[in-house]
Design an enzyme around this catalytic site. Structure first.
Site, PDB file in Angstrom:
ATOM      1  N   GLU A  47       1.079  -5.481  -4.897  1.00  0.00           N
ATOM      2  CA  GLU A  47       1.041  -5.414  -6.357  1.00  0.00           C
ATOM      3  C   GLU A  47       1.516  -6.740  -6.933  1.00  0.00           C
ATOM      4  O   GLU A  47       2.669  -7.122  -6.757  1.00  0.00           O
ATOM      5  CB  GLU A  47       1.931  -4.278  -6.882  1.00  0.00           C
ATOM      6  CG  GLU A  47       1.959  -4.242  -8.412  1.00  0.00           C
ATOM      7  CD  GLU A  47       3.018  -3.304  -8.996  1.00  0.00           C
ATOM      8  OE1 GLU A  47       3.434  -2.361  -8.294  1.00  0.00           O
ATOM      9  OE2 GLU A  47       3.408  -3.536 -10.150  1.00  0.00           O
ATOM     10  N   ARG A  51       3.433 -10.855 -14.866  1.00  0.00           N
ATOM     11  CA  ARG A  51       4.496 -11.366 -15.731  1.00  0.00           C
ATOM     12  C   ARG A  51       4.759 -12.852 -15.525  1.00  0.00           C
ATOM     13  O   ARG A  51       5.776 -13.366 -15.981  1.00  0.00           O
ATOM     14  CB  ARG A  51       5.768 -10.526 -15.600  1.00  0.00           C
ATOM     15  CG  ARG A  51       6.434 -10.573 -14.274  1.00  0.00           C
ATOM     16  CD  ARG A  51       7.674  -9.691 -14.302  1.00  0.00           C
ATOM     17  NE  ARG A  51       7.327  -8.304 -14.057  1.00  0.00           N
ATOM     18  CZ  ARG A  51       8.083  -7.463 -13.351  1.00  0.00           C
ATOM     19  NH1 ARG A  51       9.220  -7.844 -12.843  1.00  0.00           N
ATOM     20  NH2 ARG A  51       7.689  -6.227 -13.148  1.00  0.00           N
ATOM     21  N   THR A  74       1.816  -3.705 -14.105  1.00  0.00           N
ATOM     22  CA  THR A  74       2.088  -3.628 -15.535  1.00  0.00           C
ATOM     23  C   THR A  74       0.857  -3.969 -16.365  1.00  0.00           C
ATOM     24  O   THR A  74       0.828  -4.942 -17.116  1.00  0.00           O
ATOM     25  CB  THR A  74       3.310  -4.456 -15.958  1.00  0.00           C
ATOM     26  OG1 THR A  74       4.428  -4.044 -15.165  1.00  0.00           O
ATOM     27  CG2 THR A  74       3.670  -4.201 -17.415  1.00  0.00           C
ATOM     28  N   LYS A 134       3.073   6.750 -10.236  1.00  0.00           N
ATOM     29  CA  LYS A 134       4.245   5.927  -9.940  1.00  0.00           C
ATOM     30  C   LYS A 134       5.447   6.604 -10.607  1.00  0.00           C
ATOM     31  O   LYS A 134       5.349   7.049 -11.751  1.00  0.00           O
ATOM     32  CB  LYS A 134       4.009   4.530 -10.524  1.00  0.00           C
ATOM     33  CG  LYS A 134       5.215   3.620 -10.591  1.00  0.00           C
ATOM     34  CD  LYS A 134       4.785   2.215 -11.006  1.00  0.00           C
ATOM     35  CE  LYS A 134       5.978   1.345 -11.356  1.00  0.00           C
ATOM     36  NZ  LYS A 134       5.627  -0.090 -11.412  1.00  0.00           N
TER      37      LYS A 134
END
Ligand code: 3PG
Length: 213
Positions: A47, A51, A74, A134
Site C-alpha cells: 500500500e 501523502r 487514503t 480495513k
C-alpha cells in the site's frame, strides 16, 4: 465493479501475506528497490500512501516490479481514484468510507478496502456489499478486543486492522477469526528507506511474512 466483486478481490489481496506494508515514500527513485526488498521478503501486497508528492510516481515504479500487487492508500475523492488507477494501482484503501468514494471506486473498477472503526460503520459497508474492510485506526479505536467483539455478531465481515499495528501486537490480531491480514508501516521505516538499506527491509519483511494466521 460491484461491492461484492471488489470485496472478493480485496480478500484475495489480503490473503497473499499476513502483512500489507503501508509505505510513505518521498523519493520515487527508491520505489523499485523498496518494492523488490519487500516482495523478496515475502510481502507482495503493497500500500503506497498518497501523502507524499512522489506517491503517484512511486506507484508507477512499483507497479513495474514483478511479483508485486500495488495499491494506493487514503483515497478520498474520485480524482484520487482516477489518479491511482492511472498510475497502476490495482487496489485502493481508505481510512473510512463515504458514498461518493464508494461510488467512484465502483464506477472506475478499482477494488477498495474501505475503513470502518465501529459496528455501525462496518454494518453500513456490509449493507452495501463490502465484506472485506480495513479496521482503522486499529489500536486507537479499541484494538484486538474491539475487533474480537465484532466477530460474533458480524462473522461475515473480514478485516485488515491497520494503525498502530506492530510485530509485537500483530499475532493477537492475526489469531482472531475475523482478521485476514494486518497493515503496518513498521516493515519499511523511513530511516532504512532513506539509507537504502534494502537488506534490512527484506529482513523485516521476512519476519513479518513468517507471522502465522
Ligand atoms: C497510517 O496511517 O500510516 C497507517 O495506518 C499505518 O499506521 P502505522 O504507521 O501505525 O502502521
Amino acid at each position: 465493479m460491484t461491492p461484492e466483486h471488489a470485496s472478493k478481490l480485496a480478500a484475495d489481496i489480503c490473503a497473499l501475506a499476513p502483512v500489507v506494508p503501508v509505505l510513505v515514500v518521498k523519493d520515487a527513485s527508491k520505489a523499485a528497490d523498496l518494492a523488490r526488498a519487500l516482495i523478496a521478503g515475502g510481502l507482495p501486497a503493497l500500500e503506497v500512501t498518497l501523502r507524499t508528492d512522489a506517491a503517484l510516481d512511486v506507484i508507477r515504479e512499483m507497479a513495474k516490479v514483478e511479483g508485486g500487487v500495488v495499491g494506493a492508500g487514503t483515497l478520498l475523492t474520485e480524482a484520487d481514484v482516477i489518479a491511482a488507477k492511472e498510475a497502476g494501482a490495482t487496489f485502493g484503501v481508505s481510512p473510512g468510507a463515504t458514498d461518493r468514494l464508494l461510488d467512484a471506486c465502483e464506477a472506475h473498477d478499482l477494488p477498495l478496502l474501505p475503513g470502518a472503526a465501529s459496528a455501525t460503520e462496518a454494518m453500513r459497508l456490509l449493507e452495501r456489499g463490502y465484506t472485506t474492510q480495513k479496521f482503522f485506526p486499529a489500536e486507537a479505536a479499541g484494538g484486538a478486543p474491539l475487533l474480537k467483539g465484532l466477530s460474533s455478531p458480524l462473522p461475515q465481515i473480514k478485516f485488515c486492522p491497520t494503525g498502530g499495528v506492530s510485530l509485537a501486537n500483530a499475532p493477537t490480531y492475526l489469531a482472531l477469526p475475523n482478521t485476514v491480514c494486518v497493515g503496518g508501516s513498521w516493515v519499511a521505516p523511513s530511516d532504512l528507506v532513506d539509507a537504502g538499506d534494502w537488506d534490512a527491509i527484506e529482513a523485516l519483511a521476512r519476519e513479518a511474512a513468517a507471522l502465522s494466521r
